[in-house]
Design an enzyme around this catalytic site. Structure first.
Site, short mmCIF file in Angstrom:
data_model
loop_
_atom_site.label_atom_id
_atom_site.label_comp_id
_atom_site.label_asym_id
_atom_site.label_seq_id
_atom_site.Cartn_x
_atom_site.Cartn_y
_atom_site.Cartn_z
N HIS A 196 2.83 10.93 0.62
CA HIS A 196 3.77 10.41 1.62
C HIS A 196 5.24 10.59 1.21
O HIS A 196 6.06 11.01 2.01
CB HIS A 196 3.50 8.92 1.87
CG HIS A 196 2.11 8.62 2.32
ND1 HIS A 196 1.67 8.91 3.59
CD2 HIS A 196 1.04 8.08 1.68
CE1 HIS A 196 0.40 8.54 3.72
NE2 HIS A 196 -0.01 8.04 2.56
N GLU A 220 0.50 8.04 -3.64
CA GLU A 220 1.41 7.64 -2.56
C GLU A 220 2.65 8.53 -2.52
O GLU A 220 3.10 8.94 -1.45
CB GLU A 220 1.80 6.15 -2.70
CG GLU A 220 0.64 5.19 -2.43
CD GLU A 220 0.08 5.32 -1.01
OE1 GLU A 220 0.86 5.35 -0.05
OE2 GLU A 220 -1.15 5.43 -0.86
N HIS A 272 0.87 -1.19 0.00
CA HIS A 272 0.00 0.00 0.00
C HIS A 272 0.90 1.24 0.00
O HIS A 272 0.73 2.13 -0.80
CB HIS A 272 -0.93 -0.02 1.22
CG HIS A 272 -1.90 1.13 1.25
ND1 HIS A 272 -3.04 1.15 2.00
CD2 HIS A 272 -1.90 2.33 0.62
CE1 HIS A 272 -3.70 2.29 1.83
NE2 HIS A 272 -3.01 3.02 0.98
O1 U2P Z 1 -6.10 4.48 7.45
C1 U2P Z 1 -6.75 5.09 6.39
C2 U2P Z 1 -5.80 5.88 5.52
O2 U2P Z 1 -5.12 6.89 6.27
C3 U2P Z 1 -3.82 7.08 5.77
N1 U2P Z 1 -2.83 6.82 6.86
C4 U2P Z 1 -3.17 6.15 7.98
C5 U2P Z 1 -2.26 5.96 9.00
C6 U2P Z 1 -0.97 6.51 8.87
O3 U2P Z 1 -0.12 6.38 9.76
N2 U2P Z 1 -0.67 7.19 7.73
C7 U2P Z 1 -1.56 7.36 6.72
O4 U2P Z 1 -1.27 7.96 5.72
C8 U2P Z 1 -3.64 6.13 4.62
O5 U2P Z 1 -3.98 6.91 3.48
P1 U2P Z 1 -3.52 6.68 1.99
O6 U2P Z 1 -2.05 6.61 1.91
O7 U2P Z 1 -4.16 5.40 1.56
O8 U2P Z 1 -4.10 7.87 1.31
C9 U2P Z 1 -4.68 5.06 4.94
O9 U2P Z 1 -5.09 4.34 3.83
#
Ligand code: U2P
Length: 227
Positions: free
Chosen positions: A120, A116, A62
């Site tokens: 992030h 992503e 993920h």
């Molecule tokens: O948990 C649901 C979504 O929140 C984001 N998430 C959660 C915990 C964390 O420590 N960091 C984080 O980013 C994730 O979002 P996404 O990357 O999918 O947009 C996770 O899917």
């Protein structure tokens, strides 16, 4: 304001700027998160195989998420450095195999990878450039074979139910790390194994014990659906 007070205040401001510039830590550690595709698809919402075809029945990446020790996380840190697919063209085969998007409509997964990286990856630019971010994450997957650890303990994606504690022990035994585990619910409302969180140090070099785990939302016995 007297000279001394002004002197102290100016020094305080200079010191604070210095500590922010020199010691500001972007984040404390990474979550490396893998998802079970059978559970992504088994929720009642639609799921679509990517254009490259049905992915193999294995955990899929993920993301690699910079995090703080208090459980909060930075996001969307640098809009001036958006995802550029051409920078990872050499990784394409492995990306499609290990990091596919199962969202609908069926796609080449670019949108998922862009999400992503933009959300992030840009928060870890001090450690990894875009190519390094994806390559490092793919390498982490090779070092942490969750499915093998589960299979060795007789835990198979066959639609049956397994004790959450046994799943945790199997991963601890197999890869010598305590996982964070989150669940989602299938079409009938049953708790199923969804995502496995492992932690990686802030230089993205080594797995570490997690400073904090995601909120656990699983039942004590969870379904492990087929994919
Ligand atoms: O948990 C649901 C979504 O929140 C984001 N998430 C959660 C915990 C964390 O420590 N960091 C984080 O980013 C994730 O979002 P996404 O990357 O999918 O947009 C996770 O899917």
């Amino acid at each position: 304001m007297g000279f001394f007070t002004r002197f102290v205040l100016i020094n305080l401001v200079i010191f604070q700027c210095f500590s922010l510039l020199c010691f500001a830590q972007d984040f404390d550690f990474f979550y490396f998160v893998q998802s079970w595709p059978g559970s992504y698809c088994d929720t009642g919402r639609s799921c679509c195989h990517p254009q490259s075809g049905k992915p193999s029945a294995d955990f899929k990446i993920h993301g690699l998420w910079p995090n703080y020790n208090d459980g909060t996380y930075p996001s969307n840190c640098d809009s001036s450095n958006p995802f550029d697919r051409t920078k990872i063209s050499d990784l394409m085969g492995s990306m499609q195999k290990n990091w596919p998007s199962l969202a609908c409509p069926s796609s080449d997964s670019t949108k998922f990878w862009a999400h992503e990286w933009n959300k992030h990856g840009t928060c870890a630019e001090s450690v990894l450039d875009q190519h390094g971010y994806f390559e490092t994450t793919l390498n982490l997957k090779n070092q942490a074979n969750i499915l093998q650890a589960l299979r060795t303990a007789g835990i198979n994606p066959d639609g049956s139910y397994y004790s959450l504690n046994k799943i945790k022990s199997a991963i601890e035994q197999g890869i010598k790390l305590s996982p964070g585990i989150t669940c989602n619910v299938d079409e009938s409302g049953n708790s199923q194994l969804y995502e496995i969180y492992l932690c990686v140090d802030s230089s993205a070099s080594n797995f570490i014990d997690c400073p904090i785990f995601p909120d656990e939302n699983c039942a004590s016995s969870v379904e492990f659906p087929e994919f």
